[in-house]
Design a protein around this motif. Structure first.
Motif, PDB file in Angstrom:
ATOM      1  N   ASN A   9       0.856  -1.184   0.000  1.00 37.84           N
ATOM      2  CA  ASN A   9       0.000   0.000   0.000  1.00 37.84           C
ATOM      3  C   ASN A   9       0.896   1.239   0.000  1.00 37.84           C
ATOM      4  OD1 ASN A   9      -1.907   1.933   0.288  1.00 37.84           O
ATOM      5  ND2 ASN A   9      -2.930   0.999   2.048  1.00 37.84           N
ATOM      6  N   TRP A  10       1.172   1.769  -1.179  1.00 33.10           N
ATOM      7  CA  TRP A  10       2.110   2.880  -1.323  1.00 33.10           C
ATOM      8  C   TRP A  10       1.570   4.177  -0.733  1.00 33.10           C
ATOM      9  CZ3 TRP A  10       6.936   1.847  -2.091  1.00 33.10           C
ATOM     10  CH2 TRP A  10       7.284   0.665  -2.747  1.00 33.10           C
ATOM     11  N   ALA A  11       0.268   4.297  -0.573  1.00 37.87           N
ATOM     12  CA  ALA A  11      -0.311   5.502   0.023  1.00 37.87           C
ATOM     13  C   ALA A  11       0.108   5.651   1.477  1.00 37.87           C
ATOM     14  CB  ALA A  11      -1.827   5.478  -0.095  1.00 37.87           C
ATOM     15  N   ILE A  12       0.414   4.550   2.127  1.00 43.72           N
ATOM     16  CA  ILE A  12       0.861   4.596   3.524  1.00 43.72           C
ATOM     17  C   ILE A  12       2.371   4.739   3.602  1.00 43.72           C
ATOM     18  CG2 ILE A  12       1.020   3.250   5.654  1.00 43.72           C
ATOM     19  CD1 ILE A  12      -1.705   2.035   4.915  1.00 43.72           C
ATOM     20  N   ILE A  13       3.097   4.069   2.743  1.00 41.91           N
ATOM     21  CA  ILE A  13       4.557   4.043   2.818  1.00 41.91           C
ATOM     22  C   ILE A  13       5.203   5.285   2.212  1.00 41.91           C
ATOM     23  CG2 ILE A  13       6.589   2.770   2.017  1.00 41.91           C
ATOM     24  CD1 ILE A  13       4.952   0.236   2.347  1.00 41.91           C
ATOM     25  N   PRO A  15       4.606   8.600   2.227  1.00 43.44           N
ATOM     26  CA  PRO A  15       4.926   9.754   3.082  1.00 43.44           C
ATOM     27  C   PRO A  15       6.136   9.512   3.992  1.00 43.44           C
ATOM     28  CG  PRO A  15       2.580   9.327   3.109  1.00 43.44           C
ATOM     29  CD  PRO A  15       3.216   8.199   2.373  1.00 43.44           C
ATOM     30  N   PHE A  16       6.293   8.301   4.486  1.00 43.58           N
ATOM     31  CA  PHE A  16       7.452   7.990   5.320  1.00 43.58           C
ATOM     32  C   PHE A  16       8.749   8.062   4.516  1.00 43.58           C
ATOM     33  CE2 PHE A  16       4.079   5.898   7.788  1.00 43.58           C
ATOM     34  CZ  PHE A  16       4.302   6.505   9.013  1.00 43.58           C
TER      35      PHE A  16
END
Length: 67
Positions: A9-13, A15-16
């Protein structure tokens, strides 16, 4: 391998990853500009680069000399 990348899930990763990159660049630029640090500069370079998000934060909290 491709299936694994599709499942992330790139939407979560993302930003980090962006925060990590910004912290890394800002910390390294500051380290180059500052004359004195708490400890050897080369050690701080390794800490900033190798300790992911915590490395730059540790540099800003403990590595910068305020005098």
């Amino acid at each position: 391998m491709q299936e694994l990348l599709n499942e992330i899930n790139w939407a979560i990763i993302a930003p980090f990853l962006v925060i990590q990159a910004i912290l890394l660049i800002v910390a390294l630029v500051d380290l180059v500009k500052v004359n004195k640090t708490n400890g050897p500069k080369l050690l701080w370079v390794f800490i900033i680069i190798l300790v992911n998000i915590l490395g730059p934060i540790l540099y800003f909290v403990f590595g910068r000399r305020t005098d």
